[in-house]
Design a protein around this motif. Structure first.
Motif, PDB file in Angstrom:
ATOM      1  N   PRO A 130       0.809  -1.233   0.000  1.00  0.00           N
ATOM      2  CA  PRO A 130       0.000   0.000   0.000  1.00  0.00           C
ATOM      3  C   PRO A 130       0.840   1.281   0.000  1.00  0.00           C
ATOM      4  N   PHE A 131       2.007   1.261   0.626  1.00  0.00           N
ATOM      5  CA  PHE A 131       2.882   2.433   0.650  1.00  0.00           C
ATOM      6  C   PHE A 131       3.377   2.768  -0.758  1.00  0.00           C
ATOM      7  N   ASP A 132       3.716   1.731  -1.511  1.00  0.00           N
ATOM      8  CA  ASP A 132       4.160   1.918  -2.897  1.00  0.00           C
ATOM      9  C   ASP A 132       3.025   2.498  -3.742  1.00  0.00           C
ATOM     10  N   LEU A 133       1.828   1.992  -3.559  1.00  0.00           N
ATOM     11  CA  LEU A 133       0.659   2.503  -4.286  1.00  0.00           C
ATOM     12  C   LEU A 133       0.430   3.981  -3.959  1.00  0.00           C
ATOM     13  N   LEU A 134       0.489   4.342  -2.678  1.00  0.00           N
ATOM     14  CA  LEU A 134       0.309   5.745  -2.292  1.00  0.00           C
ATOM     15  C   LEU A 134       1.415   6.615  -2.885  1.00  0.00           C
ATOM     16  N   GLU A 135       2.626   6.112  -2.855  1.00  0.00           N
ATOM     17  CA  GLU A 135       3.743   6.884  -3.422  1.00  0.00           C
ATOM     18  C   GLU A 135       3.510   7.158  -4.908  1.00  0.00           C
ATOM     19  N   LYS A 136       3.000   6.182  -5.637  1.00  0.00           N
ATOM     20  CA  LYS A 136       2.730   6.360  -7.075  1.00  0.00           C
ATOM     21  C   LYS A 136       1.622   7.396  -7.291  1.00  0.00           C
ATOM     22  N   ILE A 137       0.611   7.389  -6.450  1.00  0.00           N
ATOM     23  CA  ILE A 137      -0.465   8.380  -6.536  1.00  0.00           C
ATOM     24  C   ILE A 137       0.115   9.777  -6.319  1.00  0.00           C
ATOM     25  N   GLU A 138       0.927   9.914  -5.267  1.00  0.00           N
ATOM     26  CA  GLU A 138       1.540  11.201  -4.955  1.00  0.00           C
ATOM     27  C   GLU A 138       2.474  11.660  -6.071  1.00  0.00           C
ATOM     28  N   GLU A 139       3.275  10.746  -6.614  1.00  0.00           N
ATOM     29  CA  GLU A 139       4.200  11.095  -7.689  1.00  0.00           C
ATOM     30  C   GLU A 139       3.459  11.612  -8.918  1.00  0.00           C
ATOM     31  N   GLU A 140       2.324  11.009  -9.220  1.00  0.00           N
ATOM     32  CA  GLU A 140       1.521  11.442 -10.370  1.00  0.00           C
ATOM     33  C   GLU A 140       1.038  12.883 -10.171  1.00  0.00           C
ATOM     34  N   ILE A 141       0.572  13.189  -8.988  1.00  0.00           N
ATOM     35  CA  ILE A 141       0.079  14.535  -8.698  1.00  0.00           C
ATOM     36  C   ILE A 141       1.236  15.541  -8.698  1.00  0.00           C
ATOM     37  N   ILE A 142       2.356  15.184  -8.099  1.00  0.00           N
ATOM     38  CA  ILE A 142       3.526  16.065  -8.070  1.00  0.00           C
ATOM     39  C   ILE A 142       4.006  16.348  -9.494  1.00  0.00           C
ATOM     40  N   ALA A 143       4.034  15.330 -10.342  1.00  0.00           N
ATOM     41  CA  ALA A 143       4.449  15.525 -11.742  1.00  0.00           C
ATOM     42  C   ALA A 143       3.497  16.476 -12.450  1.00  0.00           C
ATOM     43  N   ASP A 144       2.194  16.314 -12.213  1.00  0.00           N
ATOM     44  CA  ASP A 144       1.211  17.223 -12.817  1.00  0.00           C
ATOM     45  C   ASP A 144       1.409  18.656 -12.322  1.00  0.00           C
ATOM     46  N   LEU A 145       1.656  18.819 -11.025  1.00  0.00           N
ATOM     47  CA  LEU A 145       1.885  20.154 -10.467  1.00  0.00           C
ATOM     48  C   LEU A 145       3.109  20.803 -11.107  1.00  0.00           C
ATOM     49  N   ASN A 146       4.181  20.031 -11.246  1.00  0.00           N
ATOM     50  CA  ASN A 146       5.388  20.559 -11.901  1.00  0.00           C
ATOM     51  C   ASN A 146       5.089  21.004 -13.323  1.00  0.00           C
ATOM     52  N   THR A 147       4.303  20.228 -14.039  1.00  0.00           N
ATOM     53  CA  THR A 147       3.941  20.581 -15.416  1.00  0.00           C
ATOM     54  C   THR A 147       3.202  21.915 -15.442  1.00  0.00           C
ATOM     55  N   TYR A 148       2.209  22.068 -14.573  1.00  0.00           N
ATOM     56  CA  TYR A 148       1.453  23.324 -14.530  1.00  0.00           C
ATOM     57  C   TYR A 148       2.345  24.498 -14.149  1.00  0.00           C
ATOM     58  N   LEU A 149       3.182  24.307 -13.146  1.00  0.00           N
ATOM     59  CA  LEU A 149       4.036  25.398 -12.679  1.00  0.00           C
ATOM     60  C   LEU A 149       4.989  25.881 -13.764  1.00  0.00           C
TER      61      LEU A 149
END
Length: 182
Positions: free
Chosen positions: A55-74
């Motif tokens: 479950p920790f790996d799954l959560l990390e992947k969810i967070e990484e996806e959002i962080i990558a999207d935020l970087n793209t927008y920024l």
């Protein structure tokens, strides 16, 4: 045949992510089991382990996806231009609104604060790298000012999510952008 597998893979990952987010609304991550996630997603454990370690790996992947999207927008905007800065903030808020369930869960008071810290780190790095040199403060003070602005903005967003986004992204963007260090 390959596209069919890709769609199945995407679907499987989507339902696993949705299941974890749903469970995180009522439980701490450390107490969530793979068995619970699989039951909620109607997926077997072998399929889970094909995609994630735990479950920790799954959560990390969810967070990484959002962080990558935020970087793209920024990185699409020049924050030195006020209009672009406002557009960037509006787009970020619209993105957060589109991911309401995930963002609200990851940023809520019962959640692990590592995601909030990761968001702060991304925003702080972006702000410091793009901070205008024409401010009268020294570099050290600018770093504190950036932390102040980012922390305040995150708490405004958390409050907005807690209030079920009772204001439009445009209204919240104007509020966030109006708080500038002079």
């Amino acid at each position: 045949m390959n596209k069919k597998l890709d769609r199945r893979k995407k679907y499987t990952r989507m339902v696993l992510k949705d299941s974890l987010i749903s469970l995180l609304q009522t439980k701490q991550l450390a107490t969530i089991t793979v068995k619970e996630i699989c039951k909620s997603a109607d997926i077997n454990r072998t399929t889970f382990y094909t995609h994630y370690k735990d479950p920790f790996d799954l959560l990390e992947k969810i967070e990484e996806e959002i962080i990558a999207d935020l970087n793209t927008y920024l990185n699409q905007y020049n924050i030195e231009q006020e209009e672009e800065s406002l557009q960037m903030t509006e787009r970020l808020l619209a993105y957060i609104a589109s991911k309401y369930n995930i963002c609200q869960t990851l940023l809520n008071e019962n959640g692990d604060h590592s995601f909030e810290q990761r968001v702060m780190d991304v925003a702080r790095t972006f702000l410091i790298n793009n901070w205008t040199d024409n401010n009268e403060m020294g570099t050290d003070v600018s770093e504190y000012a950036g932390t102040f602005l980012i922390g305040g903005s995150i708490y405004v967003i958390k409050q907005w999510l807690a209030n079920n986004m009772d204001q439009s992204p445009e209204q919240i963007a104007r509020l966030i952008n109006s708080a500038k260090i002079r």
